[in-house]
Design a protein around this motif. Sequence first.
Motif, PDB file in Angstrom:
ATOM      1  N   UNK B 298       8.918  18.239 -20.589  1.00 29.63           N
ATOM      2  CA  UNK B 298       8.443  18.024 -21.649  1.00 29.63           C
ATOM      3  C   UNK B 298       6.824  19.130 -21.344  1.00 29.63           C
ATOM      4  N   UNK B 299       6.564  19.347 -20.330  1.00 31.22           N
ATOM      5  CA  UNK B 299       5.374  20.610 -20.029  1.00 31.22           C
ATOM      6  C   UNK B 299       5.043  21.409 -20.144  1.00 31.22           C
ATOM      7  N   UNK B 300       6.443  22.035 -20.638  1.00 31.61           N
ATOM      8  CA  UNK B 300       7.136  23.265 -20.396  1.00 31.61           C
ATOM      9  C   UNK B 300       7.657  23.924 -19.605  1.00 31.61           C
ATOM     10  N   UNK B 301       8.235  23.171 -18.573  1.00 30.76           N
ATOM     11  CA  UNK B 301       9.023  23.831 -17.198  1.00 30.76           C
ATOM     12  C   UNK B 301      10.513  23.235 -17.410  1.00 30.76           C
ATOM     13  N   UNK B 302      11.171  25.248 -17.367  1.00 33.01           N
ATOM     14  CA  UNK B 302      12.146  25.362 -17.239  1.00 33.01           C
ATOM     15  C   UNK B 302      12.705  24.036 -16.304  1.00 33.01           C
ATOM     16  N   UNK B 303      14.568  24.233 -16.424  1.00 36.74           N
ATOM     17  CA  UNK B 303      15.066  23.802 -15.271  1.00 36.74           C
ATOM     18  C   UNK B 303      14.882  23.355 -14.159  1.00 36.74           C
ATOM     19  N   UNK B 304      14.898  24.670 -13.584  1.00 33.59           N
ATOM     20  CA  UNK B 304      14.598  25.395 -12.007  1.00 33.59           C
ATOM     21  C   UNK B 304      13.051  25.262 -11.698  1.00 33.59           C
ATOM     22  N   UNK B 305      12.591  25.869 -12.509  1.00 35.79           N
ATOM     23  CA  UNK B 305      10.720  25.285 -11.944  1.00 35.79           C
ATOM     24  C   UNK B 305      10.663  23.869 -11.991  1.00 35.79           C
ATOM     25  N   UNK B 306      11.187  23.098 -12.729  1.00 40.98           N
ATOM     26  CA  UNK B 306      11.150  22.547 -13.009  1.00 40.98           C
ATOM     27  C   UNK B 306      11.217  21.529 -11.196  1.00 40.98           C
ATOM     28  N   UNK B 307      12.525  21.922 -10.592  1.00 37.15           N
ATOM     29  CA  UNK B 307      13.604  21.199  -9.292  1.00 37.15           C
ATOM     30  C   UNK B 307      12.470  22.325  -8.324  1.00 37.15           C
ATOM     31  N   UNK B 308      11.510  23.582  -8.379  1.00 41.62           N
ATOM     32  CA  UNK B 308      11.154  23.737  -7.585  1.00 41.62           C
ATOM     33  C   UNK B 308       9.726  23.065  -6.687  1.00 41.62           C
ATOM     34  N   UNK B 309       8.659  22.900  -8.407  1.00 44.62           N
ATOM     35  CA  UNK B 309       8.303  22.818  -7.909  1.00 44.62           C
ATOM     36  C   UNK B 309       7.643  21.177  -8.369  1.00 44.62           C
ATOM     37  N   UNK B 310       8.651  20.729  -8.313  1.00 47.93           N
ATOM     38  CA  UNK B 310       8.208  19.340  -8.022  1.00 47.93           C
ATOM     39  C   UNK B 310       8.903  18.297  -7.844  1.00 47.93           C
ATOM     40  N   UNK B 311      10.285  18.600  -7.797  1.00 51.26           N
ATOM     41  CA  UNK B 311      11.669  18.089  -7.035  1.00 51.26           C
ATOM     42  C   UNK B 311      11.840  18.540  -5.544  1.00 51.26           C
ATOM     43  N   UNK B 312      11.846  19.745  -5.324  1.00 49.14           N
ATOM     44  CA  UNK B 312      11.580  20.027  -4.174  1.00 49.14           C
ATOM     45  C   UNK B 312      10.964  19.771  -2.997  1.00 49.14           C
ATOM     46  N   UNK B 313       9.882  19.360  -3.607  1.00 48.30           N
ATOM     47  CA  UNK B 313       7.989  18.962  -2.830  1.00 48.30           C
ATOM     48  C   UNK B 313       7.900  17.912  -2.414  1.00 48.30           C
ATOM     49  N   UNK B 314       8.348  17.165  -3.181  1.00 46.75           N
ATOM     50  CA  UNK B 314       8.085  15.649  -3.339  1.00 46.75           C
ATOM     51  C   UNK B 314       9.833  15.273  -2.094  1.00 46.75           C
ATOM     52  N   UNK B 315      10.637  16.191  -2.251  1.00 45.72           N
ATOM     53  CA  UNK B 315      11.501  15.734  -0.881  1.00 45.72           C
ATOM     54  C   UNK B 315      11.967  15.800   0.209  1.00 45.72           C
ATOM     55  N   UNK B 316      10.639  17.291   0.266  1.00 44.49           N
ATOM     56  CA  UNK B 316      10.012  17.751   1.479  1.00 44.49           C
ATOM     57  C   UNK B 316      10.382  16.450   2.034  1.00 44.49           C
ATOM     58  N   UNK B 317       9.626  15.532   2.367  1.00 40.28           N
ATOM     59  CA  UNK B 317       9.420  14.332   3.238  1.00 40.28           C
ATOM     60  C   UNK B 317      10.346  14.633   4.226  1.00 40.28           C
ATOM     61  N   UNK B 318      11.677  14.076   3.277  1.00 42.90           N
ATOM     62  CA  UNK B 318      13.572  13.484   3.602  1.00 42.90           C
ATOM     63  C   UNK B 318      13.581  14.376   3.697  1.00 42.90           C
ATOM     64  N   UNK B 319      13.237  15.605   3.961  1.00 44.42           N
ATOM     65  CA  UNK B 319      14.042  16.762   4.199  1.00 44.42           C
ATOM     66  C   UNK B 319      12.744  17.218   5.708  1.00 44.42           C
ATOM     67  N   UNK B 320      11.984  16.683   6.147  1.00 44.68           N
ATOM     68  CA  UNK B 320      11.599  16.597   7.716  1.00 44.68           C
ATOM     69  C   UNK B 320      11.744  15.559   8.164  1.00 44.68           C
ATOM     70  N   UNK B 321      12.581  14.353   7.746  1.00 46.84           N
ATOM     71  CA  UNK B 321      12.401  13.595   8.583  1.00 46.84           C
ATOM     72  C   UNK B 321      13.537  13.911   9.218  1.00 46.84           C
ATOM     73  N   UNK B 322      14.870  13.990   8.427  1.00 45.28           N
ATOM     74  CA  UNK B 322      16.707  13.892   8.431  1.00 45.28           C
ATOM     75  C   UNK B 322      16.137  15.377   9.249  1.00 45.28           C
ATOM     76  N   UNK B 323      15.162  16.640   9.323  1.00 42.33           N
ATOM     77  CA  UNK B 323      15.219  17.311  10.387  1.00 42.33           C
ATOM     78  C   UNK B 323      15.533  17.004  12.451  1.00 42.33           C
ATOM     79  N   UNK B 324      13.890  16.082  11.545  1.00 40.01           N
ATOM     80  CA  UNK B 324      13.407  15.841  13.334  1.00 40.01           C
ATOM     81  C   UNK B 324      14.860  15.238  13.762  1.00 40.01           C
ATOM     82  N   UNK B 325      15.559  14.239  13.056  1.00 34.36           N
ATOM     83  CA  UNK B 325      16.245  13.307  13.664  1.00 34.36           C
ATOM     84  C   UNK B 325      17.264  14.160  13.891  1.00 34.36           C
TER      85      UNK B 325
END
Lengths: 354, 393
Positions: B298-325
């Motif tokens: 709604x703020x004007x982000x096309x799907x890919x940018x929304x993914x890169x700017x919002x979903x991906x950074x937020x899932x990074x915490x899970x990626x780091x714990x997973x990578x460590x495990x």
Amino acid sequence: MSDALIHFDKVSKTFGIMTVVDDLDLSIGKGEFVSMLGPSGSGKTTLLMMLAGFESPTSGTISVGGKRVDALPPHKRNMGVVFQNYALFPHMSVADNVAFPLKMRGASRSEIVERVTKALDMVQLGAFHERRPIQLSGGQQQRVALARALVFEPEVVLMDEPLGALDKKLREQMQMDIRDIHHRLGLTIVFVTHDQTEALTMSDRIAIFNHGKIEQIGGPSDIYDHPKTQFVAEFIGETNLLSGKVSSASNGLLTVTLEGGQSIRVASAAALEPGKHVKISVRPERIELRSSGEGQNELKVKISDIVYHGDHLQIQADTGSRSLVIKAPRNVVTSQIGQEVVASFSPEQCWIVS
Amino acid sequence: MTQQSGLSKRVKSCALIAPLALFLVFFFAAPLVTMMKTAVSDPVASSALPTVSRALQEWDRASTPSADVQKAFADDLRNITDDELFGDLVRRLNSAKSGFRTLLVKTRNAVAEDQAITDLVAVDKRWRDSAFWIAVQDAAGASLTDRNLLAAVDLQRDTGGAIVSMPEGTSANRTTLFRTMIMAGVVTLCCIAVGLPFAMVAASTTGWKRQLLLGAVLLPLWTSLLVRTAAWYIILQDNGLINLTLQTLGLTSGPVPLIFNRLGVVIAMTHVLLPFMVLPIFSVLIGIPKNLMPAAASLGAPPIRAFLLVLLPLSLRGVVSGALLVFMSALGYYITPALIGGAKDQMISSVIAYYATGAANWGMAGALGIVLLAATMILYVVYLRLSSEEARA
Ligand SMILES: Nc1ncnc2c1ncn2[C@@H]1O[C@H](COP(=O)(O)OP(=O)(O)OP(=O)(O)O)[C@@H](O)[C@H]1O
Ligand SMILES: [Mg+2]
């Protein structure tokens, strides 16, 4: 409406076999503040989501500024949306949150800084640029969400129960703030709420939703004083519903014989046939507990309960066939429980609902 | 009264955790400590020379030791019947002071011939030199050594006691450790590449579809590691499922070598470790508020940018714990590389297994274990640092 900015034309939305929005027509003028009020599940959010582009209508068309938007994805609709739970980006600072829509539009750095500062000042959060959303109170987060939805100067701002999570005091403060911003910026606002007081105090017009249809739309006093249906009368404010049979009609005045035998007069534009069953709505605060001037309706009642409410008293009175709720200022009531008194109201203060 | 009930409450809660605590002590802490002790303990000299170290207690570490001491040493030497132990002793003493090799052999022969010998200086003049006696005293009295730990990373002490690299070609521990890290890293990257999109899809669906996707990841956890590895062993064969499919589709003319090489190990380990990547990411993703992506749109982000700017950074915490495990588990993997890898793909755990079961060198096995443990700990500390910094930010 010819100068309508937003136009819903026969819009329906079904999920599976459930019709959530049902053949709905609605026009919203430029600069108007329209509230959607209705019980849970009546389709308010769904309508808003169709306008914002997150859901597409099953049938019908939506146009904004004369152009159909059905095929436009959400990010191209240029509408500010304030979500119920703020939907701030937790990994970004307040300033980055507000800058987000500007970055998406490719604004220059200096322009972003300037407009973010202006937007945050507008919601009185000038000192919070570098904070993370979790470090803010609910009201502050809500104001950030508001700033973010307004900073790119959208034509239309959609708000889905934006104040639902706030306490009463803060909610009233935010209501004033939003009204103020609406007036200053001349925005078109579509506002979904559960809270009738909120709708009554803030809106230019209120649309009352029920089962995916608009039961009634109109200005706050229109809706409150002249509810068209029983649903609207009961949904907005408190009301007394009396049922009876029309016994005669003349000069825009109906005489109605109530259950229990007493009769009252009701002002009505529609001439109804004698013998027809009608429902009459009377607001509790319109009833007075004393016999008064000529031409008033008078009902003999017996007081069954008096409840103290601070600024007023709520009185339960028995007409013999049903119980009336009466709201009365504290100082005028001298009656006791068990006393027989006269309840009066003018024919103009009661209203036939369907 | 309240104090008493507080006390009894504490006793009760202690009693409740006691089984777990005892279990941990007996089956985790104790073996761990024992292994670590084996790695640094140095029993050769003290077991080969049991009496001389007590006789040397009164010695001033400068003069030539008394006849009693020399007799004790001669007796100890005479009593060494095990040639292997003698060899270890020679090596141990020689590494402290060079010259011991010839000296000890000569002395041993002498004491074996003459049962009554007490004057060792008469056998060899070098016994007048206190430096040799100091080496004997230190070795017989010492119980700790860093020899195994150094050897675990291809280091040793030269005759002067300085730490130097082992000569080229004598040991490959460092190479193996390095390879282990690389393999674990590659497996981690593969797990991210597969697990992140998978977790995102799983988190975005609901109902039976989500159950099915999660089941597909969890199912391997319910089967034994050996069975899963054996399954890959079959699938990756030259005439296994994958190669047959590739050839039937005409994508390759001959079989692609998938087994007994690194590719096979990475494939199998990625599959085996995938749940440890998917689950943390998934749990982070379902914790992300549902309306963030619509908000971004709604703020004007096309799907890919929304993914890169919002979903991906937020899932990074899970990626780091997973990578460590995944990385930490991969470091210690044994069965999968042992069965599916070739000789050049063995990881450090197979070297440990070799020392523990093949060579019965518990000291080296323990030392390599410590190195592995240390590497893991360091990683974990780094992770804690990063995550606490992130939490503070
Ligand atoms: N994606 C969907 N799939 C299926 N049913 C849905 C979906 N979205 C909404 N509904 C149904 O549509 C009906 C209307 O939902 P909607 O969210 O519009 O109600 P609402 O008026 O906003 O209610 P509330 O005041 O509780 O927010 C509900 O019965 C809801 O279960
Ligand atoms: Mg809703």
